[in-house]
Write an enzyme that holds these catalytic residues in place. Structure first.
Site, short mmCIF file in Angstrom:
data_model
loop_
_atom_site.label_atom_id
_atom_site.label_comp_id
_atom_site.label_asym_id
_atom_site.label_seq_id
_atom_site.Cartn_x
_atom_site.Cartn_y
_atom_site.Cartn_z
CB ILE A 188 -5.48 46.59 36.14
CG1 ILE A 188 -5.54 45.80 34.83
CG2 ILE A 188 -6.77 47.38 36.36
CD1 ILE A 188 -6.56 44.67 34.85
CG ASP A 219 -1.55 55.32 49.02
OD1 ASP A 219 -1.86 55.81 47.90
OD2 ASP A 219 -1.77 55.91 50.10
CG ASN A 267 -9.88 51.54 37.41
OD1 ASN A 267 -10.95 51.93 36.95
ND2 ASN A 267 -9.79 50.96 38.61
CE1 TYR A 312 -13.77 60.96 39.95
CE2 TYR A 312 -15.71 61.90 38.90
CZ TYR A 312 -14.82 60.85 39.05
OH TYR A 312 -14.97 59.71 38.29
CE LYS A 359 -11.69 60.27 37.27
NZ LYS A 359 -10.77 59.13 37.10
CB VAL A 379 -19.96 52.55 36.63
CG1 VAL A 379 -19.77 51.04 36.46
CG2 VAL A 379 -19.67 53.27 35.31
N1 LIG Z 1 -18.41 54.56 39.37
C1 LIG Z 1 -18.65 55.54 38.54
O1 LIG Z 1 -19.79 56.01 38.42
C2 LIG Z 1 -17.54 56.07 37.67
C3 LIG Z 1 -17.89 56.81 36.53
C4 LIG Z 1 -16.88 57.31 35.74
C5 LIG Z 1 -15.55 57.08 36.05
N2 LIG Z 1 -15.25 56.37 37.18
C6 LIG Z 1 -13.81 56.17 37.47
O2 LIG Z 1 -13.56 54.78 37.50
C7 LIG Z 1 -12.37 54.54 38.26
C8 LIG Z 1 -12.63 53.37 39.20
O3 LIG Z 1 -13.61 53.76 40.14
P1 LIG Z 1 -14.81 52.81 40.57
O4 LIG Z 1 -16.06 53.49 40.22
O5 LIG Z 1 -14.57 51.43 40.11
O6 LIG Z 1 -14.70 52.95 42.16
P2 LIG Z 1 -14.23 51.94 43.29
O7 LIG Z 1 -15.07 50.72 43.27
O8 LIG Z 1 -14.18 52.76 44.54
O9 LIG Z 1 -12.74 51.54 42.84
C9 LIG Z 1 -11.64 52.40 43.03
C10 LIG Z 1 -10.38 51.58 42.95
O10 LIG Z 1 -9.26 52.47 43.13
C11 LIG Z 1 -8.40 51.91 44.13
N3 LIG Z 1 -7.70 52.96 44.86
C12 LIG Z 1 -8.23 54.00 45.53
N4 LIG Z 1 -7.27 54.73 46.10
C13 LIG Z 1 -6.08 54.12 45.78
C14 LIG Z 1 -4.73 54.39 46.09
N5 LIG Z 1 -4.38 55.46 46.84
N6 LIG Z 1 -3.77 53.55 45.64
C15 LIG Z 1 -4.10 52.46 44.89
N7 LIG Z 1 -5.37 52.16 44.55
C16 LIG Z 1 -6.35 52.98 45.00
C17 LIG Z 1 -9.33 51.13 45.05
O11 LIG Z 1 -8.62 50.10 45.72
P3 LIG Z 1 -8.15 50.13 47.25
O12 LIG Z 1 -9.21 50.82 48.03
O13 LIG Z 1 -8.01 48.65 47.55
O14 LIG Z 1 -6.83 50.82 47.23
C18 LIG Z 1 -10.30 50.53 44.04
O15 LIG Z 1 -9.76 49.34 43.51
C19 LIG Z 1 -12.05 55.85 38.97
O16 LIG Z 1 -10.98 56.49 38.31
C20 LIG Z 1 -13.33 56.65 38.83
O17 LIG Z 1 -13.09 58.01 38.84
C21 LIG Z 1 -16.20 55.85 37.99
#
Ligand SMILES: NC(=O)c1ccc[n+]([C@@H]2O[C@H](COP(=O)([O-])OP(=O)(O)OC[C@H]3O[C@@H](n4cnc5c(N)ncnc54)[C@H](OP(=O)(O)O)[C@@H]3O)[C@@H](O)[C@H]2O)c1
Length: 251
Positions: A5, A54, A79, A144, A148, A179
């Site tokens: 993951i 990263d 993800n 963004y 997607k 979310v």
């Molecule tokens: N929240 C929403 O409303 C929503 C809705 C639809 C889709 N999504 C999608 O869901 C996915 C997860 O997002 P989330 O909402 O759970 O946001 P989040 O809480 O900010 O989680 C993002 C995750 O991605 C990791 N990440 C970011 N940059 C990275 C990098 N350069 N290398 C490795 N890991 C990295 C972060 O970990 P570190 O910072 O520790 O690296 C974190 O674990 C994303 O693809 C987002 O587009 C979110």
């Protein structure tokens, strides 16, 4: 079974890690905040390996693949991702390139590498976390939404290729609306309405992935909304999304 993951340190990725662990699936967790991954490792009863990386850097994707390819992985959850609110003329190009590297190139590369292995074994699941943004253009969150759209279209095409090959490998796009995660803090915005819980989305996502669904949309309301998109005039949709995202931007 074993799952890799990305972006498992918070939000949806972390919730998917707990959901898979609750089903007895071993984990390989990837994110930049290694300390958060180690907390999950301590918390669950399955075997967990953590990679503090990263993955917007393709060299790190290659390193990760070399490290884990002998592990007989069954599930890849792409993800990790982020957004950036703002008018396209004002947003920072460096940050956008980083987003394209993470939301598109890393997903593309890991999907390619593991799909190749999965097809050879004729088993495996790829769950790519896209978004309901993958069905629209997104003024004020333009890059963004575009990233997607890329993921959804790529997954749909691969889904059909696998079907034509009569492969047992499954690929799914997870397409939630808002979310409750760190997404807004990272993107520089805030939801006007409460989003779904990451735990709920993770459960629906894992169920959908094991059923081999092409597109996983967590609520009936959102499913209906997406189904109606094709009927609405494009310029009206653009105006609606513009107004919706404008309200979320931190001024
Ligand atoms: N929240 C929403 O409303 C929503 C809705 C639809 C889709 N999504 C999608 O869901 C996915 C997860 O997002 P989330 O909402 O759970 O946001 P989040 O809480 O900010 O989680 C993002 C995750 O991605 C990791 N990440 C970011 N940059 C990275 C990098 N350069 N290398 C490795 N890991 C990295 C972060 O970990 P570190 O910072 O520790 O690296 C974190 O674990 C994303 O693809 C987002 O587009 C979110």
């Amino acid at each position: 079974m074993k799952a890799l993951i990305t972006g498992a340190s918070s939000g949806i990725g972390k919730a998917i890690a707990y959901e898979l662990a609750s089903r007895g699936i071993d984990l390989i967790l990837v994110a930049r905040r290694g300390i958060e991954l180690k907390k999950i490792k301590k918390d669950v009863d399955v075997d967990v390996k953590c990679y503090q990386l990263d993955i917007s850097d393709m060299k790190n994707i290659e390193y990760l693949y070399k490290e884990v390819r002998k592990e007989d992985i069954d599930i890849i959850v792409n993800n990790a991702g982020f957004g950036l609110f703002g008018k396209f003329v004002e947003t920072d190009i460096t940050r956008e390139f980083e987003m394209i590297d993470l939301n598109i190139k890393a997903v593309h590369y890991l999907t390619k590498l593991f799909l190749y292995d999965f097809v050879k074994k004729d088993k495996g699941y790829i769950l790519n976390v896209a978004s309901s943004a993958g069905f629209l253009a997104g003024p004020n969150l333009s890059t963004y939404y575009a990233t997607k759209n890329y993921v959804c279209r790529l997954d749909e095409a691969i889904y059909q290729e696998l079907k034509e090959m009569k492969s047992n490998v499954k690929i799914s796009s997870l397409c939630p609306g808002p979310v409750e995660t760190e997404f807004n803090k990272v993107a520089g915005g805030s939801f006007k309405h409460k989003g779904l819980s990451a735990d709920y989305v993770a459960k629906v996502a894992v169920d959908g992935m094991f059923k081999g669904k092409m597109t996983i949309v967590p609520t009936l309301k959102l499913k209906l909304g997406i189904a109606l998109l094709g009927l609405a005039p494009k310029k009206l949709l653009l105006k609606i999304v513009y107004n919706y995202q404008s309200k979320k931007m931190n001024k």
